[in-house]
Design an enzyme around this catalytic site. Structure first.
Site, PDB file in Angstrom:
ATOM      1  N   ARG A  83      98.526 158.108 -69.927  1.00  0.00           N
ATOM      2  CA  ARG A  83      97.574 157.154 -70.997  1.00  0.00           C
ATOM      3  C   ARG A  83      97.109 155.992 -70.471  1.00  0.00           C
ATOM      4  O   ARG A  83      96.077 155.641 -70.806  1.00  0.00           O
ATOM      5  CB  ARG A  83      98.459 156.944 -72.141  1.00  0.00           C
ATOM      6  N   LEU A  94     114.286 152.624 -67.122  1.00  0.00           N
ATOM      7  CA  LEU A  94     113.573 153.946 -66.920  1.00  0.00           C
ATOM      8  C   LEU A  94     112.178 153.728 -66.424  1.00  0.00           C
ATOM      9  O   LEU A  94     111.373 152.942 -67.251  1.00  0.00           O
ATOM     10  CB  LEU A  94     113.595 154.594 -68.148  1.00  0.00           C
TER      11      LEU A  94
HETATM   12  C1  UD1 Z   1     110.116 156.015 -76.276  1.00  0.00           C
HETATM   13  C2  UD1 Z   1     111.181 156.554 -77.388  1.00  0.00           C
HETATM   14  C3  UD1 Z   1     110.781 155.907 -78.646  1.00  0.00           C
HETATM   15  C4  UD1 Z   1     110.605 154.510 -78.680  1.00  0.00           C
HETATM   16  C5  UD1 Z   1     109.679 153.873 -77.728  1.00  0.00           C
HETATM   17  C6  UD1 Z   1     109.978 152.537 -77.493  1.00  0.00           C
HETATM   18  C7  UD1 Z   1     111.978 158.648 -76.429  1.00  0.00           C
HETATM   19  C8  UD1 Z   1     112.024 160.039 -76.486  1.00  0.00           C
HETATM   20  N1  UD1 Z   1     111.104 157.846 -77.181  1.00  0.00           N
HETATM   21  O1  UD1 Z   1     108.860 156.718 -76.534  1.00  0.00           O
HETATM   22  O2  UD1 Z   1     111.885 156.312 -79.394  1.00  0.00           O
HETATM   23  O3  UD1 Z   1     110.239 154.088 -79.925  1.00  0.00           O
HETATM   24  O4  UD1 Z   1     110.023 154.701 -76.196  1.00  0.00           O
HETATM   25  O5  UD1 Z   1     108.864 151.968 -76.517  1.00  0.00           O
HETATM   26  O6  UD1 Z   1     112.757 158.236 -75.522  1.00  0.00           O
HETATM   27  N2  UD1 Z   1     110.380 157.740 -68.492  1.00  0.00           N
HETATM   28  C9  UD1 Z   1     110.986 158.138 -67.338  1.00  0.00           C
HETATM   29  N3  UD1 Z   1     111.254 159.616 -67.166  1.00  0.00           N
HETATM   30  C10 UD1 Z   1     110.690 160.421 -68.055  1.00  0.00           C
HETATM   31  C11 UD1 Z   1     109.967 159.733 -69.308  1.00  0.00           C
HETATM   32  C12 UD1 Z   1     109.856 158.516 -69.346  1.00  0.00           C
HETATM   33  O7  UD1 Z   1     111.706 157.195 -66.575  1.00  0.00           O
HETATM   34  O8  UD1 Z   1     111.068 161.583 -67.872  1.00  0.00           O
HETATM   35  C13 UD1 Z   1     110.461 156.343 -68.648  1.00  0.00           C
HETATM   36  C14 UD1 Z   1     109.061 155.770 -68.879  1.00  0.00           C
HETATM   37  O9  UD1 Z   1     108.537 155.237 -67.451  1.00  0.00           O
HETATM   38  C15 UD1 Z   1     109.283 154.555 -69.577  1.00  0.00           C
HETATM   39  C16 UD1 Z   1     110.389 154.910 -70.642  1.00  0.00           C
HETATM   40  O10 UD1 Z   1     110.942 155.993 -69.907  1.00  0.00           O
HETATM   41  O11 UD1 Z   1     109.314 153.351 -68.979  1.00  0.00           O
HETATM   42  C17 UD1 Z   1     109.867 155.306 -72.106  1.00  0.00           C
HETATM   43  O12 UD1 Z   1     109.053 156.529 -71.687  1.00  0.00           O
HETATM   44  P1  UD1 Z   1     107.798 156.644 -72.545  1.00  0.00           P
HETATM   45  O13 UD1 Z   1     107.078 157.975 -72.170  1.00  0.00           O
HETATM   46  O14 UD1 Z   1     106.790 155.608 -72.667  1.00  0.00           O
HETATM   47  O15 UD1 Z   1     108.599 156.809 -73.996  1.00  0.00           O
HETATM   48  P2  UD1 Z   1     107.666 156.626 -75.507  1.00  0.00           P
HETATM   49  O16 UD1 Z   1     106.701 157.624 -75.855  1.00  0.00           O
HETATM   50  O17 UD1 Z   1     107.052 155.134 -75.458  1.00  0.00           O
HETATM   51 CA    CA Z   2     106.658 153.799 -74.007  1.00  0.00          CA
END
Ligand code: UD1
Ligand code: CA
Length: 450
Positions: free
Chosen positions: A17, A10
């Protein structure tokens, strides 16, 4: 028989941020783009396919992926669950397991993911997640367990009650799923309460509802689950990865006098009993031989140093130094320099594209650019190889045992014969034969030794 596997990374988050012009997943962490760590981790399991969900500035990310992963575009950033949903059409007939990784978690070790897979297969789980007990769980999804310790669900920071916020077992963002269960659960997934986003973490109860088993493996080294969401975490990851590399070199017999201040690239090789002082950067494809000493303040990049080389507070880039060379302090060895053994480069000297044979000395404050020096040449203090005429660069050659007096200038192109002496302050504009003495401006032969 091995169970088939596909991996999904992902990488589509907006990463507001980070406040960067560069997509977050391409920001360098300890010498390589953030996403490369996830790619390496996925590749370590040899999946049949690696999908990467891309969004923000997707072209740059896609270019970077090359053939390592198949990009899947998530046009709207609607959460981690929505991101995985974008891959579903590609998994229609797939019956194996799916590994999901976050591109912003650089510290997960490949061994940890291998262990997680092993655990997933042994438990015959429908879903397996990686968790860790951390000191400060702020910002992570908390793991909610039932009476028997079984995983019930994951609650995100914004939705957690004050009690739930105290839970310090967090979701590391690495999952294995049975593909069929994952597909069904993602179809049933609803947006998080009061949000537009679909959380991948919300599928745990949906998996349980299907009768699937959910297990969690806790990683003992909690630093592995660090997610990089801001510049502070980026700095933390950088430091932790460097420190991890330092520890590997320590096991291989390298001494670090102040390990926390050292940066070591992923591809650096260091020989046994070499001592690395504090505030040193060893980057790129650098190789350092045994019994060397890299003193405080050195920056060495993509260079090869032989055995017993001593470097003091100097910068060496894309160059080679033979055994027992000594360089610095404050020398700048620029790209294309090749030094044979026992070459001395003094204080504030600069070399560029210089080939120097064994035993030669380039004294303090001198510049040797685009030059070939023979054996046991002495370049006195303040000598300058004037290699640039305003338009082009030219080369100088200096024969074995030639002696260039202090402050002499060679106006390239010139050739100086072996054992010739150039008087201090001379400006040499023409080729000079072997065994003579040259003095003056412009330099003239003073007397023929023969
Ligand atoms: C997420 C998890 C959290 C976990 C943490 C670990 C969810 C809802 N939460 O939170 O439980 O403890 O990671 O680091 O999953 N991304 C996409 N598309 C989107 C949103 C995000 O590809 O629409 C990707 C981001 O680029 C990233 C990853 O998914 O690499 C995680 O997303 P991020 O927004 O960083 O989630 P956290 O708030 O860190
Ligand atoms: Ca994250």
């Amino acid at each position: 028989m091995a169970v088939p596997l596909v991996a999904i990374i992902l990488a589509a988050g907006d990463s507001t941020r980070m406040n960067s012009k560069i997509p977050k997943v391409l920001l360098p962490v300890a010498g390589q783009p953030m996403i490369d760590y996830a790619l390496q981790n996925a590749e370590a399991l040899k999946p049949s396919k690696i999908f990467t969900v891309v969004g923000a500035k997707s072209n740059e990310v896609m270019d970077h992926l090359e053939k390592r992963a198949l990009p899947i575009l998530q046009t709207q950033r609607l959460g981690t669950g929505h991101a995985v949903q974008q891959v579903l059409p590609r998994l229609k007939s797939f019956k194996g397991n799916v590994l999901i990784l976050h591109a912003d978690a650089c510290l997960i070790r490949p061994q940890t993911i291998l262990a997680l897979r092993q655990f997933h297969l042994l438990q015959n789980s429908a879903a397996t997640l990686l968790t860790a007990r951390v000191e400060s769980p702020f910002g992570y999804g908390r793991i909610l367990r039932g009476k028997e310790g079984e995983v019930e669900r994951i609650v995100e920071e914004t939705h957690a009650t004050p009690e739930e916020r105290h839970i310090n077992e967090i979701n590391g963002g690495v999952y294995f799923f049975k593909a069929t269960v994952l597909a069904q659960a993602l179809k049933d997934l609803k947006p998080a309460k009061g949000q537009r986003e679909f959380y991948l973490t919300d599928i745990i109860p949906l998996v349980l509802n299907q009768g699937g088993k959910v297990h969690a493996l806790m990683v003992p080294d909690r630093t592995e689950v660090l997610g990089i969401n801001n510049r502070n975490q980026l700095a933390q990851a950088h430091r932790l990865l460097n420190f991890r590399r330092v520890e590997e070199h320590q096991r291989d017999g390298v001494t670090f006098l102040n390990p926390k201040t050292v940066e070591v690239g992923a591809h650096v090789v260091i020989g046994r009993d070499t001592v690395i002082e504090g505030n040193v950067q060893l980057l790129g494809e650098t190789v350092i031989g045994e019994d060397g000493r890299i003193e405080s303040g050195c920056h060495i990049q993509s260079s090869k140093l032989g055995r017993g080389v001593v470097v003091k507070a100097s910068r060496i880039v894309e160059s080679q130094l033979g055994d027992h060379c000594d360089v610095g302090p404050f020398a700048h060895v620029r790209s294309g320099s090749v030094l044979d053994k026992k070459v001395h480069v003094g204080t504030n000297a600069e070399l560029k594209n210089a080939t120097i044979a064994a035993g030669s000395k380039v004294g303090h404050f001198s510049y040797v650019g685009d030059a070939k020096l023979g054996k046991d040449v002495n370049v006195g203090a303040g000598c300058v190889f004037a290699n640039y005429d305003g338009k082009n660069k030219h080369e100088c050659q200096v024969g074995d045992k030639a002696f260039l007096g202090s402050n002499s200038t060679l106006v390239a192109p010139v050739k100086i014969g072996a054992k010739t002496v150039i008087g201090a302050g001379s400006v040499v504009t023409k080729d000079v034969p072997a065994g003579v003495t040259v003095v003056g401006v412009p330099g003239r032969i003073f007397k023929n030794k023969k």
